[in-house]
Design a protein around this motif. Structure first.
Motif, PDB file in Angstrom:
ATOM      1  N   GLY A   1       0.816  -1.217   0.000  1.00  0.00           N
ATOM      2  CA  GLY A   1       0.000   0.000   0.000  1.00  0.00           C
ATOM      3  C   GLY A   1       0.842   1.256   0.000  1.00  0.00           C
ATOM      4  O   GLY A   1       0.342   2.350   0.279  1.00  0.00           O
ATOM      5  N   ALA A   2       2.136   1.119  -0.296  1.00  0.00           N
ATOM      6  CA  ALA A   2       2.995   2.297  -0.314  1.00  0.00           C
ATOM      7  C   ALA A   2       2.639   3.208  -1.482  1.00  0.00           C
ATOM      8  O   ALA A   2       2.608   4.428  -1.339  1.00  0.00           O
ATOM      9  CB  ALA A   2       4.460   1.882  -0.411  1.00  0.00           C
ATOM     10  N   THR A   3       2.383   2.612  -2.648  1.00  0.00           N
ATOM     11  CA  THR A   3       1.957   3.421  -3.786  1.00  0.00           C
ATOM     12  C   THR A   3       0.459   3.640  -3.685  1.00  0.00           C
ATOM     13  O   THR A   3      -0.299   2.696  -3.502  1.00  0.00           O
ATOM     14  CB  THR A   3       2.277   2.712  -5.107  1.00  0.00           C
ATOM     15  OG1 THR A   3       3.691   2.589  -5.222  1.00  0.00           O
ATOM     16  CG2 THR A   3       1.764   3.514  -6.284  1.00  0.00           C
ATOM     17  N   PHE A   4       0.059   4.881  -3.775  1.00  0.00           N
ATOM     18  CA  PHE A   4      -1.358   5.195  -3.635  1.00  0.00           C
ATOM     19  C   PHE A   4      -1.681   6.421  -4.469  1.00  0.00           C
ATOM     20  O   PHE A   4      -0.794   7.131  -4.941  1.00  0.00           O
ATOM     21  CB  PHE A   4      -1.718   5.446  -2.159  1.00  0.00           C
ATOM     22  CG  PHE A   4      -1.068   6.684  -1.590  1.00  0.00           C
ATOM     23  CD1 PHE A   4       0.265   6.692  -1.244  1.00  0.00           C
ATOM     24  CD2 PHE A   4      -1.802   7.849  -1.421  1.00  0.00           C
ATOM     25  CE1 PHE A   4       0.865   7.830  -0.722  1.00  0.00           C
ATOM     26  CE2 PHE A   4      -1.201   8.996  -0.904  1.00  0.00           C
ATOM     27  CZ  PHE A   4       0.135   8.982  -0.553  1.00  0.00           C
TER      28      PHE A   4
ATOM     29  N   ARG B   1      -3.549   9.920  -4.335  1.00  0.00           N
ATOM     30  CA  ARG B   1      -4.130  10.877  -3.407  1.00  0.00           C
ATOM     31  C   ARG B   1      -5.479  11.338  -3.949  1.00  0.00           C
ATOM     32  O   ARG B   1      -5.743  11.227  -5.148  1.00  0.00           O
ATOM     33  CB  ARG B   1      -3.173  12.068  -3.256  1.00  0.00           C
ATOM     34  CG  ARG B   1      -3.215  12.709  -1.907  1.00  0.00           C
ATOM     35  CD  ARG B   1      -2.107  13.724  -1.728  1.00  0.00           C
ATOM     36  NE  ARG B   1      -2.424  15.002  -2.372  1.00  0.00           N
ATOM     37  CZ  ARG B   1      -1.853  16.157  -2.052  1.00  0.00           C
ATOM     38  NH1 ARG B   1      -0.916  16.186  -1.125  1.00  0.00           N
ATOM     39  NH2 ARG B   1      -2.164  17.262  -2.677  1.00  0.00           N
TER      40      ARG B   1
ATOM     41  N   ASP C   1       4.523   6.316  -0.747  1.00  0.00           N
ATOM     42  CA  ASP C   1       4.764   6.558   0.674  1.00  0.00           C
ATOM     43  C   ASP C   1       5.993   5.736   1.039  1.00  0.00           C
ATOM     44  O   ASP C   1       5.900   4.537   1.280  1.00  0.00           O
ATOM     45  CB  ASP C   1       3.543   6.134   1.489  1.00  0.00           C
ATOM     46  CG  ASP C   1       3.709   6.435   2.971  1.00  0.00           C
ATOM     47  OD1 ASP C   1       4.833   6.783   3.373  1.00  0.00           O
ATOM     48  OD2 ASP C   1       2.721   6.310   3.704  1.00  0.00           O
TER      49      ASP C   1
ATOM     50  N   HIS D   1       7.691   5.514   3.570  1.00  0.00           N
ATOM     51  CA  HIS D   1       7.731   4.892   4.888  1.00  0.00           C
ATOM     52  C   HIS D   1       7.262   3.444   4.801  1.00  0.00           C
ATOM     53  O   HIS D   1       7.578   2.634   5.658  1.00  0.00           O
ATOM     54  CB  HIS D   1       6.849   5.673   5.860  1.00  0.00           C
ATOM     55  CG  HIS D   1       7.211   7.136   5.943  1.00  0.00           C
ATOM     56  ND1 HIS D   1       6.464   8.109   5.343  1.00  0.00           N
ATOM     57  CD2 HIS D   1       8.247   7.763   6.519  1.00  0.00           C
ATOM     58  CE1 HIS D   1       7.017   9.278   5.564  1.00  0.00           C
ATOM     59  NE2 HIS D   1       8.115   9.101   6.277  1.00  0.00           N
ATOM     60  N   LEU D   2       6.452   3.136   3.772  1.00  0.00           N
ATOM     61  CA  LEU D   2       5.906   1.786   3.639  1.00  0.00           C
ATOM     62  C   LEU D   2       6.581   0.993   2.524  1.00  0.00           C
ATOM     63  O   LEU D   2       6.411  -0.219   2.445  1.00  0.00           O
ATOM     64  CB  LEU D   2       4.397   1.854   3.343  1.00  0.00           C
ATOM     65  CG  LEU D   2       3.522   2.488   4.410  1.00  0.00           C
ATOM     66  CD1 LEU D   2       2.066   2.450   3.984  1.00  0.00           C
ATOM     67  CD2 LEU D   2       3.667   1.748   5.729  1.00  0.00           C
TER      68      LEU D   2
ATOM     69  N   PRO E   1      15.321  19.226   0.660  1.00  0.00           N
ATOM     70  CA  PRO E   1      14.284  19.256   1.693  1.00  0.00           C
ATOM     71  C   PRO E   1      12.897  19.055   1.082  1.00  0.00           C
ATOM     72  O   PRO E   1      11.963  18.676   1.767  1.00  0.00           O
ATOM     73  CB  PRO E   1      14.401  20.653   2.291  1.00  0.00           C
ATOM     74  CG  PRO E   1      15.638  21.245   1.744  1.00  0.00           C
ATOM     75  CD  PRO E   1      16.024  20.492   0.516  1.00  0.00           C
TER      76      PRO E   1
ATOM     77  N   PRO F   1      12.211  13.803   0.289  1.00  0.00           N
ATOM     78  CA  PRO F   1      13.112  12.813   0.887  1.00  0.00           C
ATOM     79  C   PRO F   1      13.367  11.663  -0.089  1.00  0.00           C
ATOM     80  O   PRO F   1      12.441  11.201  -0.752  1.00  0.00           O
ATOM     81  CB  PRO F   1      12.332  12.314   2.096  1.00  0.00           C
ATOM     82  CG  PRO F   1      11.269  13.317   2.337  1.00  0.00           C
ATOM     83  CD  PRO F   1      10.952  13.917   1.022  1.00  0.00           C
ATOM     84  N   ARG F   2      14.618  11.240  -0.195  1.00  0.00           N
ATOM     85  CA  ARG F   2      14.974  10.104  -1.046  1.00  0.00           C
ATOM     86  C   ARG F   2      15.835   9.168  -0.236  1.00  0.00           C
ATOM     87  O   ARG F   2      16.674   9.616   0.534  1.00  0.00           O
ATOM     88  CB  ARG F   2      15.797  10.560  -2.264  1.00  0.00           C
ATOM     89  CG  ARG F   2      15.144  11.604  -3.122  1.00  0.00           C
ATOM     90  CD  ARG F   2      16.047  11.972  -4.283  1.00  0.00           C
ATOM     91  NE  ARG F   2      16.213  10.847  -5.178  1.00  0.00           N
ATOM     92  CZ  ARG F   2      17.381  10.462  -5.677  1.00  0.00           C
ATOM     93  NH1 ARG F   2      18.482  11.091  -5.368  1.00  0.00           N
ATOM     94  NH2 ARG F   2      17.455   9.436  -6.498  1.00  0.00           N
ATOM     95  N   GLY F   3      15.661   7.860  -0.434  1.00  0.00           N
ATOM     96  CA  GLY F   3      16.485   6.930   0.309  1.00  0.00           C
ATOM     97  C   GLY F   3      16.722   5.652  -0.449  1.00  0.00           C
ATOM     98  O   GLY F   3      15.856   5.196  -1.209  1.00  0.00           O
TER      99      GLY F   3
END
Lengths: 252, 147
Positions: free
Chosen positions: A129-132, A134, A142, A144-145, A173, A176-178
């Motif tokens: 469910g990270a891709t959603f 809006r 998302d 974080h997921l 800023p 965020p990329r990771g």
């Protein structure tokens, strides 16, 4: 050494002054138009969620877009802080310029980025469910997921999602990329929420050909809706019926 | 009856004594020097923030900041609810160290966010935010500081 000599010559100093003057003049004439374009993104009050009354979209006029111009790509890279490692197969390109050559040799240039589908295949296959999508139609990751499985990259017919393979040296800023997550065009969601145009649209208007129109597809009075109503527009791979938010004019 | 009353008196006295000892012990433990010496790991030193006040009082922030951030993360990323004062960037803007620790050397992310990192390392909780988020204070705040 030769550069210094060239810079010192009086002829070049004169030319520089002339060019500087021309640039200043251009800045003045562009500024009022830019201001008007800025005002066309409706803002919503701070602290309120995105509304499904709005559907953000972008219209690309391929008749204006030029093969040798990449103002949109440069602006996106600066705004969102993605960079390459000289590895074209895996490097992130949130937005890229493509040249389509017809059988008769006619060339069409267009930017390709996340098409912000109403029926996004990437979101359907995402296991966490990270891709959603809006409520206002922007397709996001998302992070974080996101577990970095890259199903979405396989599902996307436009090849506009990218996996961050390496540690990120410097971060914007704005976004965020990771390492280990998937990313792609977010329609400059941080700017839209402040009532500012996406970086590519702004750059195309200021330094490019003015080929990009951004706005609300649900509002029949918006500039993008009027342009689509007047001249028509189509999706890339319209046969997939994904109802894309990014539409193109002058493709066929 | 009399016996019972005597028993109550004894219990009350014992309780009062216990409370007095507990209060004294707490006071000693929390007085500055005692606190420094109380554990094997020194209490972290936290750089002073730039701003005047946080979004909540210090005690609430100390205990609840992760929940506040988590809630705001869900609201802002998924629903688009923007509250700039609750952004992680707002934390960085206020709490990041700006002056170099060693003269003429750029700050490492760890030095810059000593406010977060010192306490997280003291409490042995990993700090993952800045694997993706920027640890640089925003431009707007820098301009404000120059004035």
């Amino acid at each position: 050494m030769s550069n210094e000599q060239r810079n010192d010559s009086p002829v070049n100093a004169g030319r520089r002054r002339l060019l500087g003057g021309a640039a200043a003049l251009a800045g003045l004439t562009i500024a009022p138009g830019v201001f008007l374009v800025h005002a066309s993104v409706p803002t919503r009050p701070e602290g309120t969620p995105a509304s499904d009354q709005v559907r953000w979209g972008m219209l690309v006029d391929t008749n204006r877009c030029r093969v040798d111009c990449d103002a949109c790509v440069t602006a996106c890279r600066e705004e969102n802080g993605w960079e390459g490692h000289d590895r074209p197969e895996t490097d992130a390109k949130w937005i890229r310029k493509m040249t389509v050559t017809e059988r008769d040799g006619r060339q069409t240039s267009l930017p390709m980025m996340c098409q912000h589908c109403a029926e996004p295949p990437c979101a359907y296959v995402c296991p966490t469910g990270a891709t959603f999508r809006r409520d206002d139609g922007i397709v996001l990751v998302d992070k974080h997921l996101c577990i970095g499985c890259r199903y979405c990259m396989m599902a996307c017919p436009y090849q506009v999602r990218f996996f961050v393979h390496e540690p990120v040296a410097s971060r914007s800023p704005n976004h965020p990329r990771g390492k280990g997550t998937v990313e792609g065009c977010n329609l400059c969601v941080h700017r839209i929420d402040q009532g500012v145009l996406p970086a590519c649209v702004e750059a195309c208007g200021e330094r490019g050909q003015g080929a990009l129109i951004f706005g609300d597809l649900n509002d029949p009075r918006s500039r993008i809706s009027r342009a689509i109503a007047e001249y028509g527009a189509e999706s890339v791979r319209a046969d997939l019926e994904l109802d894309t938010g990014v539409r193109y004019q002058g493709l066929s | 009856m009399i016996k019972k009353a005597r028993g109550w008196r004894w219990i009350t006295a014992a309780l009062a004594g216990t409370v007095a000892v507990a209060v004294a012990a707490t006071a000693m433990a929390w007085s500055g020097e005692e606190r420094e010496r109380s554990g094997r790991v020194p209490v972290p030193a936290l750089p002073a923030p730039q701003g005047e006040e946080c979004i909540e009082d210090a005690d609430t922030m100390r205990r609840q900041h992760m929940h506040i951030l988590d809630e705001h993360k869900r609201d802002s990323v998924r629903k688009g609810v923007r509250r700039p004062e609750r952004d992680l960037q707002a934390c960085v803007d206020c709490h990041a160290v700006r002056e170099p620790v060693i003269a003429d050397q750029p700050l490492t992310p760890r030095q810059r966010l000593a406010f977060c990192a010192n306490c997280h390392s003291y409490s042995a909780v990993s700090l993952d935010c800045f694997a993706c988020h920027s640890s640089e204070p925003g431009a707007a705040v820098n301009e404000g500081n120059d004035e």
